[in-house]
Design a protein around this motif. Structure first.
Motif, PDB file in Angstrom:
ATOM      1  N   VAL A   6      21.298  -7.453  -3.501  1.00 19.03           N
ATOM      2  CA  VAL A   6      21.101  -7.215  -2.164  1.00 19.03           C
ATOM      3  C   VAL A   6      19.801  -6.747  -2.182  1.00 19.03           C
ATOM      4  CG1 VAL A   6      21.547  -6.153  -0.152  1.00 19.03           C
ATOM      5  CG2 VAL A   6      23.349  -6.928  -1.370  1.00 19.03           C
ATOM      6  N   ARG A   7      18.732  -7.361  -1.529  1.00 20.07           N
ATOM      7  CA  ARG A   7      17.588  -6.702  -1.183  1.00 20.07           C
ATOM      8  C   ARG A   7      17.096  -6.057   0.092  1.00 20.07           C
ATOM      9  NH1 ARG A   7      13.808  -7.410  -5.034  1.00 20.07           N
ATOM     10  NH2 ARG A   7      14.351  -9.139  -6.870  1.00 20.07           N
ATOM     11  N   GLY A 106      24.579   1.004   1.203  1.00 16.06           N
ATOM     12  CA  GLY A 106      23.287   1.504   2.066  1.00 16.06           C
ATOM     13  C   GLY A 106      22.538   2.515   1.782  1.00 16.06           C
ATOM     14  N   LEU A 107      23.122   3.629   1.107  1.00 15.19           N
ATOM     15  CA  LEU A 107      22.402   4.618   0.614  1.00 15.19           C
ATOM     16  C   LEU A 107      21.160   4.156  -0.340  1.00 15.19           C
ATOM     17  CD1 LEU A 107      25.257   7.570  -0.054  1.00 15.19           C
ATOM     18  CD2 LEU A 107      23.523   7.342   1.964  1.00 15.19           C
ATOM     19  N   LEU A 108      21.603   3.408  -1.416  1.00 19.62           N
ATOM     20  CA  LEU A 108      20.700   3.063  -2.310  1.00 19.62           C
ATOM     21  C   LEU A 108      19.662   1.921  -1.802  1.00 19.62           C
ATOM     22  CD1 LEU A 108      23.405   2.813  -5.080  1.00 19.62           C
ATOM     23  CD2 LEU A 108      21.543   4.354  -5.105  1.00 19.62           C
ATOM     24  N   GLU A 109      20.364   1.002  -1.058  1.00 25.21           N
ATOM     25  CA  GLU A 109      19.228   0.152  -0.426  1.00 25.21           C
ATOM     26  C   GLU A 109      18.012   0.771   0.467  1.00 25.21           C
ATOM     27  OE1 GLU A 109      21.402  -2.593   2.211  1.00 25.21           O
ATOM     28  OE2 GLU A 109      22.800  -3.323   0.506  1.00 25.21           O
ATOM     29  N   GLU A 114      16.212  -3.830  -5.460  1.00 31.23           N
ATOM     30  CA  GLU A 114      17.380  -4.618  -5.571  1.00 31.23           C
ATOM     31  C   GLU A 114      18.573  -3.630  -6.035  1.00 31.23           C
ATOM     32  OE1 GLU A 114      18.699  -8.273  -8.391  1.00 31.23           O
ATOM     33  OE2 GLU A 114      16.711  -7.202  -9.012  1.00 31.23           O
ATOM     34  N   VAL A 115      19.522  -3.815  -5.129  1.00 37.13           N
ATOM     35  CA  VAL A 115      20.925  -3.356  -5.277  1.00 37.13           C
ATOM     36  C   VAL A 115      21.988  -4.491  -5.528  1.00 37.13           C
ATOM     37  CG1 VAL A 115      22.608  -1.828  -4.415  1.00 37.13           C
ATOM     38  CG2 VAL A 115      20.246  -1.461  -3.861  1.00 37.13           C
ATOM     39  N   ALA A 152      20.828   0.011  -9.081  1.00 31.40           N
ATOM     40  CA  ALA A 152      19.767   0.053  -8.355  1.00 31.40           C
ATOM     41  C   ALA A 152      18.675  -0.202  -9.228  1.00 31.40           C
ATOM     42  CB  ALA A 152      19.598   1.510  -7.720  1.00 31.40           C
ATOM     43  N   ASP A 153      17.818  -1.303  -8.885  1.00 32.62           N
ATOM     44  CA  ASP A 153      16.967  -1.829  -9.843  1.00 32.62           C
ATOM     45  C   ASP A 153      17.352  -1.840 -11.273  1.00 32.62           C
ATOM     46  OD1 ASP A 153      15.242  -1.640  -7.533  1.00 32.62           O
ATOM     47  OD2 ASP A 153      14.520   0.131  -7.753  1.00 32.62           O
ATOM     48  N   GLY A 154      18.336  -2.269 -11.409  1.00 24.57           N
ATOM     49  CA  GLY A 154      19.039  -2.581 -12.950  1.00 24.57           C
ATOM     50  C   GLY A 154      19.567  -1.323 -13.655  1.00 24.57           C
ATOM     51  N   ARG A 155      19.588  -0.311 -13.179  1.00 20.57           N
ATOM     52  CA  ARG A 155      20.280   0.910 -13.636  1.00 20.57           C
ATOM     53  C   ARG A 155      21.271   1.413 -12.850  1.00 20.57           C
ATOM     54  NH1 ARG A 155      17.006   5.921 -14.038  1.00 20.57           N
ATOM     55  NH2 ARG A 155      18.765   6.551 -14.913  1.00 20.57           N
TER      56      ARG A 155
END
Length: 264
Positions: A6-7, A106-109, A114-115, A152-155
């Protein structure tokens, strides 16, 4: 495991709000308004009047009023007869009271480009000891378990394990899961509970517990042994006060730092 990237959408894009549609209208309207607020779509941090909002979202003024009252209770907006509905700009997605509405994704976006989610949804023969104690059920109770890692961003940022007794979910969902057929769960357990006959989640008891990454293998986040982290334990209740689900969320607080909003 399945992955779904998700972006983030651009912030500050003014324009008409999308119509809400059918379903749990007041809750969906609240979500639509909250998302628009978090995307900073209201100039001057002020919402339009109730008739304008009702027209844009395609709902009644009564539904709009209910949604605004919910957002006021959560501390997102303040309302007064002389000045209308004003957004509190310092209240962000990290408010723990908004977690029910926006979820961890939603918190991470809000802060990551990228999530994506890797998840497994299955039936297990027994609850975990923590789930058994929280729900007051026997060790032989079949459970629906949602095991999910959000990246989040690959991690890996959050690991969630959510469990609900198999008998509580809708019959069609039970059949699919027992047969091993594909089931795409909603983003949050609160949305999933909308389909549980007579057991929709009404409120949750949340406990934030500090912990330390163990030396043993199996820890799902990318954190060194001995590193502090947070565990969020939630017991979810129906309106009848029956405990209907248990969640345990492991959070890397370098990604998410919760805040509590207090209103008078």
């Amino acid at each position: 495991m399945s992955g779904s990237p998700v972006r983030r959408t651009p912030h500050g894009a003014a324009g008409k709000l999308p119509r809400v549609g059918n379903g749990s209208l007041a809750e969906r309207t609240t979500r639509a308004l909250l998302e628009a607020i978090m995307e900073r779509r209201f100039p001057g941090d002020r919402l339009p009047n109730e008739p304008d909002l009702a027209a844009q979202l395609g709902v009644s003024r009564t539904t709009i009023r209910t949604a605004l009252q919910t957002l006021e209770r959560l501390g997102v907006v303040s309302r007064a007869p002389a000045r209308g509905t004003q957004i509190r700009p310092h209240v962000g997605r990290e408010s723990i009271l908004l977690h029910r509405l926006v979820g961890f994704r939603g918190l991470l976006e809000a802060n990551h480009d990228e999530v994506r989610v890797e998840q497994r949804f299955e039936v297990r023969e027994h609850p975990t000891p923590a789930g058994m104690a929280a729900l007051g059920i026997g060790a032989d109770t079949p459970m629906v378990v949602h095991d999910k890692v959000i990246f989040a961003d690959g991690r890996p940022a959050v690991h969630l394990v959510q469990e609900v007794p198999l008998d509580f979910v809708a019959e069609e969902t039970r059949r699919r899961l027992v047969a091993g057929r594909r089931f795409d769960p909603p983003d949050t357990i609160f949305e999933f509970s909308q389909s549980w006959p007579g057991r929709k989640i009404d409120h949750s008891l949340v406990e934030l517990v500090p912990a330390v990454v163990p030396q043993s293998a199996g820890f799902r986040l990318d954190m060194a042994p001995g590193t502090p982290y947070l565990v969020m334990r939630e017991v979810h209740y129906a309106a009848s006060n029956e405990a209907v689900a248990y969640s345990e969320e492991t959070v890397d607080d370098s990604f998410i730092r919760f805040r509590m909003v207090r209103t008078r």
